[in-house]
Design an enzyme around this catalytic site. Sequence first.
Site, PDB file in Angstrom:
ATOM      1  CE  LYS A  90      -4.051  -1.792   0.175  1.00  0.00           C
ATOM      2  NZ  LYS A  90      -5.106  -1.340  -0.886  1.00  0.00           N
ATOM      3  CG  HIS A 108      11.924  -2.102  -6.094  1.00  0.00           C
ATOM      4  ND1 HIS A 108      10.930  -2.230  -6.345  1.00  0.00           N
ATOM      5  CD2 HIS A 108      12.598  -2.352  -7.497  1.00  0.00           C
ATOM      6  CE1 HIS A 108      10.497  -2.707  -7.556  1.00  0.00           C
ATOM      7  NE2 HIS A 108      11.744  -2.605  -8.209  1.00  0.00           N
TER       8      HIS A 108
END
Length: 204
Positions: A90, A108
């Site tokens: 989110k 990431h």
Amino acid sequence: MNLCVLASGWGSNLSSIINSGKTGNISSNVVLVISNNSASNALNIASENQIPAVHLSQKQFGTEAEYVNKFLELLNLYKVDMILLAGYMKMIPLKIVKEYKNRILNIHPALIPSFCGKGFYGMKVHESVIEYGVKVTGVTIHLVDEEYDTGPIVLQKIVPVNDDDTPETLQKRVLAVEHEIYPEAIKLFETKKFNITGRKVFFT
């Protein structure tokens, strides 16, 4: 530092961070785990380690403001110094990004600015890496700002892409590096010896 980890899925990076604290690799402690997914294994991992675990979703509230206020209430209650995103699916509310400016990290599974941004998460990243034919991928730790994967980069580590890699085999090797690099980033911020100039983060 008091750490809050936000996670939506399995929670392997959460486990790595907790274990780093137990072994003394980092001096910070995870004091709160929040997930938008009630079925997230991260909540189970937190509970097993006697860490407060909270399912928090905007769907539980009538307005976004109520949701954000509850979010901030929890962060303040547990005196959170830094927020760590670990597979959190989110967008962080803008009010929280501003309140914790330069104190929110995300991990990431690629070398930003490649294979990143909205829609690039999980296995989709590794599938895209292999499809494009790049020879190296890796892991990026970056500060969180108002957009997806656009904050200043803190650390990066390369993972070679093998000719016979599948998304699954590549994900496994990248994940192992994720577990190494997140504690390293936390240790850098524990020193408090850093400055941020534009998009560049310098540690002294």
